[in-house]
Enzyme design. Structure first.
Site, PDB file in Angstrom:
ATOM      1  N   TYR A 144      34.372  40.197  42.585  1.00 30.29           N
ATOM      2  CA  TYR A 144      35.744  40.680  42.408  1.00 30.29           C
ATOM      3  C   TYR A 144      36.086  40.600  40.927  1.00 30.29           C
ATOM      4  O   TYR A 144      35.836  39.566  40.291  1.00 30.29           O
ATOM      5  CB  TYR A 144      36.707  39.826  43.233  1.00 30.29           C
ATOM      6  CG  TYR A 144      38.172  40.166  43.065  1.00 30.29           C
ATOM      7  CD1 TYR A 144      39.039  39.290  42.420  1.00 30.29           C
ATOM      8  CD2 TYR A 144      38.701  41.362  43.553  1.00 30.29           C
ATOM      9  CE1 TYR A 144      40.384  39.591  42.264  1.00 30.29           C
ATOM     10  CE2 TYR A 144      40.049  41.660  43.410  1.00 30.29           C
ATOM     11  CZ  TYR A 144      40.891  40.776  42.761  1.00 30.29           C
ATOM     12  OH  TYR A 144      42.220  41.072  42.613  1.00 30.29           O
ATOM     13  N   ASP A 239      32.015  38.775  33.388  1.00 30.01           N
ATOM     14  CA  ASP A 239      33.393  38.505  33.813  1.00 30.01           C
ATOM     15  C   ASP A 239      33.519  36.993  34.008  1.00 30.01           C
ATOM     16  O   ASP A 239      33.169  36.457  35.059  1.00 30.01           O
ATOM     17  CB  ASP A 239      33.714  39.265  35.107  1.00 30.01           C
ATOM     18  CG  ASP A 239      35.135  38.976  35.569  1.00 30.01           C
ATOM     19  OD1 ASP A 239      35.569  39.569  36.573  1.00 30.01           O
ATOM     20  OD2 ASP A 239      35.807  38.144  34.928  1.00 30.01           O
ATOM     21  N   LYS A 267      42.674  32.693  33.590  1.00 27.59           N
ATOM     22  CA  LYS A 267      42.801  31.389  34.245  1.00 27.59           C
ATOM     23  C   LYS A 267      42.869  30.205  33.259  1.00 27.59           C
ATOM     24  O   LYS A 267      43.919  29.965  32.670  1.00 27.59           O
ATOM     25  CB  LYS A 267      41.674  31.228  35.272  1.00 27.59           C
ATOM     26  CG  LYS A 267      41.749  32.310  36.393  1.00 27.59           C
ATOM     27  CD  LYS A 267      40.656  32.150  37.411  1.00 27.59           C
ATOM     28  CE  LYS A 267      40.569  33.359  38.319  1.00 27.59           C
ATOM     29  NZ  LYS A 267      41.512  33.323  39.452  1.00 27.59           N
TER      30      LYS A 267
HETATM   31  P1  KE4 Z   1      43.870  38.209  37.841  1.00 23.21           P
HETATM   32  O1  KE4 Z   1      44.269  39.637  37.608  1.00 23.21           O
HETATM   33  O2  KE4 Z   1      44.107  37.785  39.294  1.00 23.21           O
HETATM   34  O3  KE4 Z   1      44.441  37.256  36.818  1.00 23.21           O
HETATM   35  O4  KE4 Z   1      42.269  38.113  37.619  1.00 23.21           O
HETATM   36  C1  KE4 Z   1      41.425  38.958  38.347  1.00 23.21           C
HETATM   37  C2  KE4 Z   1      40.042  38.346  38.410  1.00 23.21           C
HETATM   38  C3  KE4 Z   1      39.045  38.889  37.622  1.00 23.21           C
HETATM   39  N1  KE4 Z   1      37.788  38.373  37.623  1.00 23.21           N
HETATM   40  C4  KE4 Z   1      37.480  37.315  38.409  1.00 23.21           C
HETATM   41  C5  KE4 Z   1      36.087  36.780  38.395  1.00 23.21           C
HETATM   42  C6  KE4 Z   1      38.469  36.722  39.235  1.00 23.21           C
HETATM   43  O5  KE4 Z   1      38.134  35.667  40.028  1.00 23.21           O
HETATM   44  C7  KE4 Z   1      39.774  37.242  39.247  1.00 23.21           C
HETATM   45  C8  KE4 Z   1      40.866  36.697  40.133  1.00 23.21           C
HETATM   46  N2  KE4 Z   1      40.463  35.709  41.069  1.00 23.21           N
HETATM   47  C9  KE4 Z   1      41.252  35.598  42.281  1.00 23.21           C
HETATM   48  C10 KE4 Z   1      40.611  34.516  43.148  1.00 23.21           C
HETATM   49  N3  KE4 Z   1      39.622  35.052  43.977  1.00 23.21           N
HETATM   50  C11 KE4 Z   1      42.698  35.323  41.992  1.00 23.21           C
HETATM   51  C12 KE4 Z   1      43.517  34.933  43.222  1.00 23.21           C
HETATM   52  C13 KE4 Z   1      44.379  36.070  43.694  1.00 23.21           C
HETATM   53  O6  KE4 Z   1      43.912  37.238  43.726  1.00 23.21           O
HETATM   54  O7  KE4 Z   1      45.535  35.765  44.076  1.00 23.21           O
END
Ligand code: KE4
Length: 429
Positions: A144, A239, A267
């Site tokens: 993801y 990523d 994060k």
């Molecule tokens: P955000 O747009 O959610 O800040 O980041 C996206 C993203 C990009 N790359 C990786 C490897 C990530 O894990 C994420 C976001 N992770 C999720 C958890 N699986 C955030 C939790 C959510 O979607 O509420």
């Protein structure tokens, strides 16, 4: 366990927001039941609106490497707020955070701050496409990279592994430009490059996957991707939104000795406030506006409060022994979980890299190393485990296919509390 106030809040929320949440995974769809509403966090502990307390292993999905309400972060944000919350103009904190990132991650020669991981990954593939004048990107099944259209794509059928939209609203024409391969399957990637190498702008990968649950790269996999990208002129994007400054002081690229062309971050670099970033080779990043022609922008990019939190977080991570402590606490926890499962005769596989981990309820404790093997896990059994732990005051990520996180606020008390809860929960499965 009384969760009346959470229930009443959720009823109101469902009338106002899609699914009653502002991000889908929070809705407990992966484990059943209704989400809890939390009113406060302190260190490794969360308190919900009904006063129930939990050892927290979600950590806001990764940012809270020091746990909740870490005083240096709270103080930094409070002080910053007193000088104004946003200028929409350059301020010193952006320079400090950019320097911290580049110093800890030498491959990031130049960096652009944004406000989320999605913004970072979306910008990174636009940069790769603009730099290479190619349109196709290659990602991995189950990884993801945020909610950008080009990433909401599932593996198509057939040798082309043509992308198909994984969400309504994603144009099929765009989805076709995203190829997918199984994580840890270098042969599949070699075949795709053999067929379409000249079209591939970028390969993007979670170096340690967090979004299928934790998956560990096989020796040679990341190195192989690096070599293929170099050979075919594709941009190699790590990523590290989840792994950055989490799995090592310099992220997964330091842990595995890989030098990507671009890295995406989020994060931890925001310490719990909205910060994302993308960066890498100077000549690539110089193509980003206003220095170059590839456009990307954001009203609150480099926000003073968010940046103050990120600086406080990264500076504290510079303390000697921080990652060794994270490693030791995480090892004790996960070894303990495996020991409890063994004595309870419950098959499970724990994957862990540093302080990110997942317990997979595979039928016979089979290893989990890619999307297909992760999908063998018994999600119903995980759901029962999740709720049994919740009743014992332990809060895991509400999905079998998510990572859990240990913070520097977790210690022997939290590990003991968790293992006692695991012992009880495993006997109720
Ligand atoms: P955000 O747009 O959610 O800040 O980041 C996206 C993203 C990009 N790359 C990786 C490897 C990530 O894990 C994420 C976001 N992770 C999720 C958890 N699986 C955030 C939790 C959510 O979607 O509420």
């Amino acid at each position: 366990m009384n969760t009346e106030r959470s229930k009443r809040l959720f009823d109101r929320a469902k009338a106002l927001m899609p699914g009653g949440v502002n991000s889908p995974v929070r809705a407990f769809r992966g484990v059943g039941g209704e989400p809890l509403f939390f009113k406060s966090g302190e260190g490794a502990w969360l308190t919900d609106v009904d006063g129930n307390r939990y050892v927290d292993y979600v950590g806001s999905w990764g940012p809270l490497i020091f746990g909740h309400a870490f005083p240096p972060i709270v103080d930094a944000v409070t002080a910053a707020a007193r000088s104004g919350t946003s200028f929409g103009a350059p301020h010193p904190g952006e320079v400090t955070l950019a320097e911290l990132i580049s110093r800890r991650m030498p491959s990031v020669e130049k960096v652009r701050l944004v406000s989320s991981g999605t913004e970072a990954t979306t910008a990174a593939i636009r940069l790769a496409r603009g730099a290479t004048k190619r349109d196709v990107i290659l990602k991995f099944e189950g990884c993801y990279h945020g909610a950008g259209d080009s990433f909401l794509v599932k593996a198509g059928s057939g040798v082309e592994t043509l992308g198909l939209p994984d969400s309504p609203g994603v144009p099929a024409a765009l989805a076709r430009l995203t190829l997918t391969a199984p994580f840890n399957d270098l042969g599949a990637v070699e075949r795709i490059f053999a067929e379409r190498g000249g079209e591939i702008a970028a390969v993007i990968v979670e170096p340690v996957v967090g979004n299928m649950g934790v998956l560990i790269p096989r020796p040679g996999f990341l190195e192989g991707l690096r070599a293929l990208c170099t050979k075919h002129g594709a941009i190699f994007i790590l990523d590290e939104v989840m792994t950055g400054f989490r799995v090592a002081r310099g992220g997964a690229q330091e842990r595995y000795g890989i030098r990507p062309d671009l890295t995406t971050l989020g994060k931890v670099i925001g310490g719990g406030l909205p910060v994302g970033a993308y960066g890498g080779r100077r000549e690539l990043m110089s193509l980003i506006a206003p220095e170059g022609p590839i456009y990307q922008a954001g009203t609150l990019s480099g926000n003073p409060l968010a940046v103050a939190a990120g600086i406080a977080c990264l500076e504290a991570l510079g303390s000697p022994g921080a990652y060794e402590k994270l490693e030791e606490t995480s090892r004790q926890l996960c070894d303990g979980i495996e020991a409890e499962a063994k004595s309870a005769g419950v098959p499970l596989t724990v994957n862990r890299v540093g302080s990110m981990w997942t317990a997979f309820f595979t039928p016979h404790g089979e290893p989990v190393f890619d999307y297909a093997s992760a999908k063998q896990a018994d999600t119903a059994r995980f759901g029962r485990f999740f709720h049994a732990l919740l009743e014992e005051g332990v809060y895991l990520a509400p999905s079998q296919f998510e990572a859990c996180f240990v913070s520097l606020a977790h210690g022997p008390r939290e590990v003991d509390h968790t293992l006692a809860a695991v012992k009880k929960a495993l006997r109720r499965l």
